[in-house]
Design a protein around this motif. Structure first.
Motif, PDB file in Angstrom:
ATOM      1  N   LEU A 161     -24.791 -43.141 -54.354  1.00  0.00           N
ATOM      2  CA  LEU A 161     -25.071 -42.574 -55.667  1.00  0.00           C
ATOM      3  C   LEU A 161     -26.064 -43.442 -56.444  1.00  0.00           C
ATOM      4  O   LEU A 161     -26.847 -42.933 -57.251  1.00  0.00           O
ATOM      5  N   THR A 162     -26.043 -44.726 -56.200  1.00  0.00           N
ATOM      6  CA  THR A 162     -27.027 -45.620 -56.831  1.00  0.00           C
ATOM      7  C   THR A 162     -28.432 -45.299 -56.340  1.00  0.00           C
ATOM      8  O   THR A 162     -29.392 -45.239 -57.130  1.00  0.00           O
ATOM      9  N   ALA A 163     -28.579 -45.080 -55.044  1.00  0.00           N
ATOM     10  CA  ALA A 163     -29.897 -44.792 -54.462  1.00  0.00           C
ATOM     11  C   ALA A 163     -30.342 -43.361 -54.719  1.00  0.00           C
ATOM     12  O   ALA A 163     -31.545 -43.093 -54.845  1.00  0.00           O
ATOM     13  N   LEU A 164     -29.367 -42.435 -54.781  1.00  0.00           N
ATOM     14  CA  LEU A 164     -29.671 -41.013 -54.979  1.00  0.00           C
ATOM     15  C   LEU A 164     -28.867 -40.488 -56.168  1.00  0.00           C
ATOM     16  O   LEU A 164     -27.838 -39.817 -56.001  1.00  0.00           O
ATOM     17  N   PRO A 165     -29.295 -40.786 -57.391  1.00  0.00           N
ATOM     18  CA  PRO A 165     -28.517 -40.403 -58.578  1.00  0.00           C
ATOM     19  C   PRO A 165     -28.388 -38.905 -58.793  1.00  0.00           C
ATOM     20  O   PRO A 165     -27.571 -38.467 -59.616  1.00  0.00           O
ATOM     21  N   ASN A 166     -29.160 -38.083 -58.068  1.00  0.00           N
ATOM     22  CA  ASN A 166     -29.070 -36.633 -58.223  1.00  0.00           C
ATOM     23  C   ASN A 166     -27.960 -36.009 -57.384  1.00  0.00           C
ATOM     24  O   ASN A 166     -27.759 -34.791 -57.448  1.00  0.00           O
ATOM     25  N   LEU A 167     -27.252 -36.819 -56.609  1.00  0.00           N
ATOM     26  CA  LEU A 167     -26.123 -36.277 -55.849  1.00  0.00           C
ATOM     27  C   LEU A 167     -25.071 -35.746 -56.826  1.00  0.00           C
ATOM     28  O   LEU A 167     -24.691 -36.422 -57.784  1.00  0.00           O
ATOM     29  N   GLU A 168     -24.599 -34.546 -56.559  1.00  0.00           N
ATOM     30  CA  GLU A 168     -23.628 -33.901 -57.452  1.00  0.00           C
ATOM     31  C   GLU A 168     -22.216 -33.901 -56.882  1.00  0.00           C
ATOM     32  O   GLU A 168     -21.243 -34.073 -57.612  1.00  0.00           O
ATOM     33  N   THR A 169     -22.094 -33.715 -55.561  1.00  0.00           N
ATOM     34  CA  THR A 169     -20.791 -33.613 -54.916  1.00  0.00           C
ATOM     35  C   THR A 169     -20.606 -34.768 -53.943  1.00  0.00           C
ATOM     36  O   THR A 169     -21.435 -34.972 -53.044  1.00  0.00           O
ATOM     37  N   LEU A 170     -19.519 -35.512 -54.106  1.00  0.00           N
ATOM     38  CA  LEU A 170     -19.210 -36.654 -53.260  1.00  0.00           C
ATOM     39  C   LEU A 170     -17.850 -36.422 -52.625  1.00  0.00           C
ATOM     40  O   LEU A 170     -16.851 -36.230 -53.328  1.00  0.00           O
ATOM     41  N   ARG A 171     -17.820 -36.429 -51.295  1.00  0.00           N
ATOM     42  CA  ARG A 171     -16.596 -36.103 -50.567  1.00  0.00           C
ATOM     43  C   ARG A 171     -16.149 -37.296 -49.725  1.00  0.00           C
ATOM     44  O   ARG A 171     -16.961 -38.090 -49.260  1.00  0.00           O
ATOM     45  N   LEU A 172     -14.834 -37.352 -49.491  1.00  0.00           N
ATOM     46  CA  LEU A 172     -14.263 -38.420 -48.666  1.00  0.00           C
ATOM     47  C   LEU A 172     -13.197 -37.829 -47.760  1.00  0.00           C
ATOM     48  O   LEU A 172     -12.281 -37.143 -48.238  1.00  0.00           O
ATOM     49  N   PHE A 173     -13.325 -38.083 -46.453  1.00  0.00           N
ATOM     50  CA  PHE A 173     -12.256 -37.711 -45.528  1.00  0.00           C
ATOM     51  C   PHE A 173     -11.285 -38.866 -45.457  1.00  0.00           C
ATOM     52  O   PHE A 173     -11.661 -39.995 -45.126  1.00  0.00           O
ATOM     53  N   ARG A 174     -10.044 -38.603 -45.775  1.00  0.00           N
ATOM     54  CA  ARG A 174      -9.058 -39.679 -45.874  1.00  0.00           C
ATOM     55  C   ARG A 174      -8.259 -39.828 -44.590  1.00  0.00           C
ATOM     56  O   ARG A 174      -7.884 -38.846 -43.958  1.00  0.00           O
ATOM     57  N   THR A 175      -7.972 -41.069 -44.256  1.00  0.00           N
ATOM     58  CA  THR A 175      -7.147 -41.371 -43.081  1.00  0.00           C
ATOM     59  C   THR A 175      -6.041 -42.361 -43.427  1.00  0.00           C
ATOM     60  O   THR A 175      -4.877 -42.099 -43.163  1.00  0.00           O
ATOM     61  N   HIS A 176      -6.391 -43.479 -44.033  1.00  0.00           N
ATOM     62  CA  HIS A 176      -5.406 -44.527 -44.331  1.00  0.00           C
ATOM     63  C   HIS A 176      -5.206 -44.650 -45.839  1.00  0.00           C
ATOM     64  O   HIS A 176      -6.181 -44.810 -46.588  1.00  0.00           O
ATOM     65  N   PRO A 177      -3.958 -44.583 -46.307  1.00  0.00           N
ATOM     66  CA  PRO A 177      -3.696 -44.631 -47.752  1.00  0.00           C
ATOM     67  C   PRO A 177      -4.317 -45.832 -48.456  1.00  0.00           C
ATOM     68  O   PRO A 177      -4.889 -45.686 -49.542  1.00  0.00           O
ATOM     69  N   ASP A 178      -4.210 -47.011 -47.857  1.00  0.00           N
ATOM     70  CA  ASP A 178      -4.771 -48.203 -48.502  1.00  0.00           C
ATOM     71  C   ASP A 178      -6.289 -48.102 -48.614  1.00  0.00           C
ATOM     72  O   ASP A 178      -6.881 -48.489 -49.627  1.00  0.00           O
ATOM     73  N   GLY A 179      -6.923 -47.594 -47.565  1.00  0.00           N
ATOM     74  CA  GLY A 179      -8.366 -47.443 -47.584  1.00  0.00           C
ATOM     75  C   GLY A 179      -8.826 -46.414 -48.605  1.00  0.00           C
ATOM     76  O   GLY A 179      -9.856 -46.587 -49.267  1.00  0.00           O
ATOM     77  N   ILE A 180      -8.051 -45.337 -48.729  1.00  0.00           N
ATOM     78  CA  ILE A 180      -8.371 -44.314 -49.725  1.00  0.00           C
ATOM     79  C   ILE A 180      -8.302 -44.910 -51.127  1.00  0.00           C
ATOM     80  O   ILE A 180      -9.221 -44.744 -51.939  1.00  0.00           O
ATOM     81  N   ALA A 181      -7.212 -45.611 -51.396  1.00  0.00           N
ATOM     82  CA  ALA A 181      -7.028 -46.201 -52.726  1.00  0.00           C
ATOM     83  C   ALA A 181      -8.149 -47.184 -53.047  1.00  0.00           C
ATOM     84  O   ALA A 181      -8.685 -47.190 -54.170  1.00  0.00           O
ATOM     85  N   LEU A 182      -8.527 -48.019 -52.063  1.00  0.00           N
ATOM     86  CA  LEU A 182      -9.583 -48.996 -52.296  1.00  0.00           C
ATOM     87  C   LEU A 182     -10.931 -48.310 -52.478  1.00  0.00           C
ATOM     88  O   LEU A 182     -11.736 -48.709 -53.346  1.00  0.00           O
ATOM     89  N   SER A 183     -11.194 -47.263 -51.697  1.00  0.00           N
ATOM     90  CA  SER A 183     -12.452 -46.521 -51.834  1.00  0.00           C
ATOM     91  C   SER A 183     -12.563 -45.897 -53.221  1.00  0.00           C
ATOM     92  O   SER A 183     -13.611 -45.970 -53.873  1.00  0.00           O
ATOM     93  N   LEU A 184     -11.489 -45.283 -53.686  1.00  0.00           N
ATOM     94  CA  LEU A 184     -11.501 -44.625 -54.995  1.00  0.00           C
ATOM     95  C   LEU A 184     -11.640 -45.633 -56.135  1.00  0.00           C
ATOM     96  O   LEU A 184     -12.394 -45.411 -57.087  1.00  0.00           O
ATOM     97  N   SER A 185     -10.922 -46.754 -56.035  1.00  0.00           N
ATOM     98  CA  SER A 185     -10.986 -47.756 -57.100  1.00  0.00           C
ATOM     99  C   SER A 185     -12.357 -48.440 -57.132  1.00  0.00           C
ATOM    100  O   SER A 185     -12.886 -48.745 -58.209  1.00  0.00           O
ATOM    101  N   THR A 186     -12.937 -48.676 -55.947  1.00  0.00           N
ATOM    102  CA  THR A 186     -14.272 -49.283 -55.883  1.00  0.00           C
ATOM    103  C   THR A 186     -15.303 -48.359 -56.502  1.00  0.00           C
ATOM    104  O   THR A 186     -16.165 -48.786 -57.287  1.00  0.00           O
ATOM    105  N   PHE A 187     -15.223 -47.083 -56.178  1.00  0.00           N
ATOM    106  CA  PHE A 187     -16.162 -46.111 -56.738  1.00  0.00           C
ATOM    107  C   PHE A 187     -16.005 -46.021 -58.255  1.00  0.00           C
ATOM    108  O   PHE A 187     -16.996 -45.998 -58.999  1.00  0.00           O
ATOM    109  N   ALA A 188     -14.770 -45.986 -58.726  1.00  0.00           N
ATOM    110  CA  ALA A 188     -14.513 -45.865 -60.165  1.00  0.00           C
ATOM    111  C   ALA A 188     -15.028 -47.066 -60.939  1.00  0.00           C
ATOM    112  O   ALA A 188     -15.435 -46.944 -62.100  1.00  0.00           O
ATOM    113  N   ARG A 189     -15.031 -48.236 -60.308  1.00  0.00           N
ATOM    114  CA  ARG A 189     -15.539 -49.433 -60.981  1.00  0.00           C
ATOM    115  C   ARG A 189     -17.029 -49.302 -61.272  1.00  0.00           C
ATOM    116  O   ARG A 189     -17.516 -49.778 -62.308  1.00  0.00           O
ATOM    117  N   HIS A 190     -17.762 -48.650 -60.377  1.00  0.00           N
ATOM    118  CA  HIS A 190     -19.201 -48.499 -60.560  1.00  0.00           C
ATOM    119  C   HIS A 190     -19.558 -47.223 -61.326  1.00  0.00           C
ATOM    120  O   HIS A 190     -20.525 -47.209 -62.110  1.00  0.00           O
TER     121      HIS A 190
END
Length: 331
Positions: free
Chosen positions: A157-186
């Motif tokens: 999203l930093t490189a392509l600010p025009n992206l509108e839809t961001l999707r994530l395929f989830r597998t591991h709960p800890d990884g999902i939580a970390l991915s979401l929290s990392t994204f929310a920080r930025h």
């Protein structure tokens, strides 16, 4: 005596915890990595092919590799080593990098490389997307929530600010939580859509990044992509072996390294063939795609020329903050 002490050959040793809270914003890392590719394309840097050695005990599925390179912009030589016992194990994965200052001829730093890889890898993904996605790309899918994937969506999203839809395929709960929290920080005002159906999500996304294990989902095929789609494989076992051959246009960060780490994607002759390498695309010497309807496949393999500037930035800030230890190995 103090002056004599400072002239002694020494290196700064920085642990993972020394670097944990050292900030490197995505835009800065992307800039460092893109400049490294430019320097390489212009012949100012050196990056021999990765040396990889599978170990003989198949039961342990261990792998070890090393990389050597020279960053002409910083005039730093780097040696990187990695060892992992078990191809799916993050617990027994150890990676380090050593930096040497070619202007002084002295060692500079020896450090854990986990944070370096977790920054330069998504930066490379973002740079591939910036130069190779179709012009009106509006959606991106991240497959995988491991160390290589956690930072990917904020970097994209930093490189392509025009992206509108961001999707994530989830597998591991800890990884999902970390991915979401990392994204929310930025990007606290943006949201990620969690998806369950990988083929459907691939078919409706302009950019797909696969950095997943072999059993998490049906292996991704380039043919699933809609016209104009971009599939980026980050050393992913979750990509079908025929993905390279299905593409209208194929790129790699480095064709030689793809021959070492991406052999399974090769065609009938057993040799992976690509249309362009990323450094040449960044430098404007090759196109990122031939047309806006091309289905593009990109193989991302780490090049130490991109590790060196990120490691140098982290080490410089860590040392300035009083982190790590100065060790005279050569006295």
């Amino acid at each position: 005596m103090t002056a004599s002490y400072l002239r002694m050959p020494a290196t700064h040793i920085l642990t993972r915890s020394d670097l944990d809270d050292t900030e490197l914003p995505p835009a800065e890392v992307i800039g460092l990595v893109e400049d490294a590719y430019l320097s390489y394309a212009r012949g100012n840097s050196r990056c021999p092919t990765k040396l990889m050695m599978p170990l003989p005990n198949e039961a342990r599925d261990a792998v070890s590799y090393s990389m050597l390179g020279y960053d002409g912009a910083l005039q730093q030589v780097g040696f990187k080593t990695s060892y992992r016992q078990g191809s799916e194990s993050a617990e027994k994965y150890y990676t380090t990098i050593s930096l040497y200052d070619d202007t002084t001829g002295l060692p500079f730093a020896f450090m854990d490389c986990h944070r370096v890889g977790g920054s330069r890898t998504p930066a490379t993904t973002a740079i591939i997307a910036k130069h190779c996605a179709k012009q009106d790309a509006r959606s991106a899918l991240m497959i995988g929530t491991g160390a290589q994937g956690v930072n990917t969506l904020p970097y994209l999203l930093t490189a392509l600010p025009n992206l509108e839809t961001l999707r994530l395929f989830r597998t591991h709960p800890d990884g999902i939580a970390l991915s979401l929290s990392t994204f929310a920080r930025h990007f606290p005002d943006r949201r990620i859509e969690l998806v369950e159906d990988v083929p459907d999500a691939v078919a409706t996304s302009d950019i797909v990044v696969a950095a997943s294990g072999r059993a998490a989902h049906h292996k991704v095929q380039t043919a699933w992509m809609k016209p104009g789609g971009l599939l980026i494989s980050v050393a992913s076992k979750g990509v079908e072996a025929g993905a390279l051959g299905q593409a209208d246009y194929a790129i790699a960060t480095n064709e030689g390294q793809m021959g070492v780490t991406g052999k399974r994607l090769a065609g009938p002759d057993g040799v992976p063939h690509v249309d362009a390498e990323l450094p040449d695309i960044v430098a404007g010497l090759k196109p990122g795609r031939r047309s806006q309807t091309d289905r593009v496949f990109a193989f991302s393999s780490g090049m130490i020329i991109t590790d060196i500037p990120v490691a140098h930035a982290l080490a410089t800030r860590g040392i300035a903050a009083g982190r790590g230890r100065r060790v005279e190995l050569w006295k």
